[in-house]
Design a protein around this motif. Structure first.
Motif, mmCIF file in Angstrom:
data_model
loop_
_atom_site.group_PDB
_atom_site.id
_atom_site.type_symbol
_atom_site.label_atom_id
_atom_site.label_comp_id
_atom_site.label_asym_id
_atom_site.label_seq_id
_atom_site.Cartn_x
_atom_site.Cartn_y
_atom_site.Cartn_z
ATOM 1 N N ILE A 78 0.726 -1.125 0.184
ATOM 2 C CA ILE A 78 0.179 -0.394 -0.120
ATOM 3 C C ILE A 78 0.998 1.273 -0.340
ATOM 4 O O ILE A 78 1.903 0.920 0.749
ATOM 5 N N GLN A 80 -0.087 5.807 -0.268
ATOM 6 C CA GLN A 80 -0.896 6.833 -0.470
ATOM 7 C C GLN A 80 -1.386 8.028 0.205
ATOM 8 O O GLN A 80 0.401 7.420 1.129
ATOM 9 N N GLU A 88 -7.970 0.505 4.168
ATOM 10 C CA GLU A 88 -6.658 -0.282 3.564
ATOM 11 C C GLU A 88 -7.183 -1.267 3.721
ATOM 12 O O GLU A 88 -7.503 -1.967 5.317
#
Length: 179
Positions: A78, A80, A88
């Motif tokens: 991940i 972001q 998430e």
């Protein structure tokens, strides 16, 4: 290496399926946890936090930091920007499950001051670090991480304040092993 608290607009959130090298981060507070079938390390850094969770044959490493922080690109699950509100999830082949919710909230000066006073007040069971003031405001940044452990899981609740931006970052993450 970044040595001051970044602007809130420069924050990023990462999850890796591997630990990151400790020399990449500046650690201000740290705690090790060993429980049942897992162990973990939780660090408050100059930009946010790092949580490294080892369970079974899997490792997950959550990093809340500056987007400019040099981090590996390999095994990043991940990546972001830390803006708005987001949830998430990730699951490892070993069955280790991960779920997080993070949000960036900009508040008024009064609310920011109140949150800072509440976080910085008295002793705490979690990790707490008070940063020096940037000089622009009397109150320095504060990072607080609460850790709750269970036999097969660990819950992390982190709050990081950014006085220059009147911003608060909240992260809640759950690491769960299969029963």
């Amino acid at each position: 290496m970044i040595s001051v608290r970044p602007k809130v607009a420069e924050l990023a959130f990462h999850l890796f399926s591997r630990p990151i090298h400790p020399e990449l981060i500046v650690v201000h507070q740290s705690r090790r946890i060993q429980r049942g079938r897992y162990d973990a390390k939780v660090d408050i850094t100059n930009c946010g936090h790092v949580v490294t969770f080892n369970g079974g044959k899997s490792t997950l490493c959550e990093v809340a930091t500056s987007a400019g922080q040099p981090l590996p690109t390999r095994r990043c699950l991940i990546q972001q920007s830390l803006k708005g509100s987001r949830t998430e999830e990730a699951t490892c082949q070993s069955g280790l499950e991960y779920r997080t919710h993070f949000q960036l909230e900009t508040v008024g000066a009064e609310m920011f001051w109140m949150v800072g006073q509440q976080l910085g007040k008295g002793p705490t069971e979690g990790l707490l670090y008070r940063f020096d003031s940037s000089g622009r405001m009397a109150l320095g940044a504060i990072s607080y991480v609460n850790i709750e452990t269970r036999q097969h899981s660990m819950l992390i609740q982190a709050i990081h304040t950014f006085p220059d931006d009147y911003a608060i970052v909240k992260v809640e993450s759950l690491f769960s092993l299969p029963e």
